[in-house]
Design a protein around this motif. Structure first.
Motif, PDB file in Angstrom:
ATOM      1  N   PRO A 174       0.828  -1.219   0.000  1.00 14.50           N
ATOM      2  CA  PRO A 174       0.000   0.000   0.000  1.00 14.50           C
ATOM      3  C   PRO A 174       0.855   1.258   0.000  1.00 14.50           C
ATOM      4  N   PRO A 175       0.351   2.345  -0.569  1.00 14.74           N
ATOM      5  CA  PRO A 175       1.147   3.573  -0.626  1.00 14.74           C
ATOM      6  C   PRO A 175       1.281   4.293   0.700  1.00 14.74           C
ATOM      7  N   GLU A 176       0.358   4.077   1.638  1.00 21.57           N
ATOM      8  CA  GLU A 176       0.350   4.861   2.862  1.00 21.57           C
ATOM      9  C   GLU A 176       0.455   4.026   4.133  1.00 21.57           C
ATOM     10  N   ALA A 177       0.715   2.736   3.994  1.00 14.97           N
ATOM     11  CA  ALA A 177       0.757   1.903   5.197  1.00 14.97           C
ATOM     12  C   ALA A 177       1.665   0.710   4.946  1.00 14.97           C
ATOM     13  N   PHE A 178       1.639  -0.212   5.885  1.00 13.72           N
ATOM     14  CA  PHE A 178       2.415  -1.420   5.729  1.00 13.72           C
ATOM     15  C   PHE A 178       1.565  -2.467   5.009  1.00 13.72           C
ATOM     16  N   VAL A 179       2.132  -3.633   4.784  1.00 16.01           N
ATOM     17  CA  VAL A 179       1.479  -4.635   3.949  1.00 16.01           C
ATOM     18  C   VAL A 179       0.109  -5.021   4.481  1.00 16.01           C
ATOM     19  N   HIS A 180       0.002  -5.180   5.808  1.00 13.11           N
ATOM     20  CA  HIS A 180      -1.250  -5.651   6.401  1.00 13.11           C
ATOM     21  C   HIS A 180      -1.932  -4.600   7.272  1.00 13.11           C
ATOM     22  N   GLY A 181      -1.640  -3.341   7.068  1.00  8.53           N
ATOM     23  CA  GLY A 181      -2.315  -2.327   7.866  1.00  8.53           C
ATOM     24  C   GLY A 181      -1.380  -1.253   8.357  1.00  8.53           C
ATOM     25  N   HIS A 182      -1.671  -0.704   9.514  1.00 12.95           N
ATOM     26  CA  HIS A 182      -0.928   0.446  10.015  1.00 12.95           C
ATOM     27  C   HIS A 182       0.257   0.063  10.905  1.00 12.95           C
ATOM     28  N   GLN A 214       9.137   3.420  -8.205  1.00 14.48           N
ATOM     29  CA  GLN A 214       7.927   2.934  -7.524  1.00 14.48           C
ATOM     30  C   GLN A 214       7.805   3.657  -6.186  1.00 14.48           C
ATOM     31  N   PRO A 215       7.051   4.740  -6.115  1.00 13.85           N
ATOM     32  CA  PRO A 215       7.042   5.560  -4.889  1.00 13.85           C
ATOM     33  C   PRO A 215       6.578   4.803  -3.654  1.00 13.85           C
TER      34      PRO A 215
END
Length: 231
Positions: A174-182, A214-215
Motif C-alpha cells: 500500500p502507498p500509505e501503510a504497511f502490507v497488512h495495515g498500520h 515505484q514511490p
C-alpha cells in the motif's frame, strides 16, 4: 543471550544479504534484544548458510525457521493479528522474495557490467577482503547459479524475472501503510530485507532503476529503514 550471525554491512544497510537483513529487521520491529555478529565464512552455520542465530545455545538456520522459532519461543505478537488469508499471503511473499534473491545476486556477482562496482564496494568497506578471495567467491556463486538455473539465463531474461517480482510487490504494498495495515509485520521485514539491498545500492542495475520509480516501494523501504536503524 540471542546472537544473530549474518553477512556484513554494505551501502548503509545492516546486512548485504536479503535474508540476513530480513531477520535483523524482524528482530528490531518485534522489539527483541540481540547481539549482531557479522561473518563472511558460513562454514560453521547450520546448512552452511547465513543467517543463523544462537538462542541460548540453540542454533537455528534459515530465515523463515528463525522467525518461526523466535515467534514461538518468545511469544512475539508482531504477527498475532494476522488472518489466515494474510498468513497465506506472507508465504507467497516469502516465495517471491526467494526468486528475487537469485536475480539480485546475479546482478552483483554474474553480470559483467555491475560486478566491478560491487567488488570494489566490498573491498572499500571491508579491509579483511581481497580481490582474489572475492574472485573465488564469484566462481562459487557461478556454480550455485548454474545449479539453481538463473545462471543459464541471458541477463535480459534473468532481469525480466526480477522485474516481474518487483512489479508484483509494487501492486501489493500500500502507498500509505504497511502490507497488512498500520503496523509492520514479518512481511514488511522480509520485503525490506530485499528492497533495501537494491534501493540503497548506488549500482544502476535494472532492478534498482525500476525500484526507484515505484514511490510506494521507496516509501516502504525508507520507513522500515528509518525505524530499524534508529533502534
Amino acid at each position: 543471550m540471542l546472537t544473530l550471525y549474518s553477512y556484513p554491512t554494505l551501502f548503509g544497510v545492516a546486512d548485504n544479504n536479503g535474508y540476513g537483513l530480513k531477520v535483523f529487521a524482524f528482530l528490531k520491529l518485534a522489539g527483541v534484544s540481540f547481539q549482531h555478529e557479522h561473518l563472511f565464512d558460513a562454514s560453521a552455520a547450520p546448512r552452511g548458510q547465513l543467517p543463523y542465530i544462537n538462542d541460548d545455545g540453540v542454533a537455528v538456520g534459515d530465515s523463515d525457521a528463525i522467525l518461526a522459532h523466535l515467534s514461538t519461543s518468545r511469544q512475539l505478537t508482531i504477527d498475532a493479528g494476522l488472518t489466515a488469508t494474510e498468513r497465506d499471503q506472507n508465504l507467497l511473499f516469502s516465495r517471491l522474495l526467494d526468486d528475487l534473491y537469485w536475480v539480485m545476486s546475479f546482478s552483483r556477482w554474474k553480470d559483467e557490467r555491475f560486478w566491478p562496482a560491487f567488488r570494489d564496494a566490498l573491498l572499500a568497506e571491508h579491509s579483511s577482503l581481497d580481490a582474489a578471495g572475492l574472485d573465488r567467491a564469484r566462481q562459487y556463486n557461478f556454480q550455485r547459479y548454474a545449479a539453481q538455473g538463473i545462471g543459464r539465463f541471458e541477463p535480459a531474461a534473468a532481469y525480466a524475472r526480477g522485474l516481474d517480482d518487483l512489479a508484483l510487490l509494487a501492486r501489493r504494498v500500500p502507498p500509505e501503510a504497511f502490507v497488512h495495515g498500520h503496523l509492520p509485520t514479518s512481511a514488511d521485514a522480509a520485503i525490506y530485507g530485499f528492497l533495501a539491498n537494491i534501493y540503497f545500492s548506488p549500482i544502476p542495475t535494472p532492478l534498482k532503476l525500476f525500484l526507484v520509480e515505484q514511490p510506494n516501494l521507496v516509501k516502504h523501504c525508507e520507513t522500515i529503514h528509518g525505524t530499524v536503524m534508529q533502534q
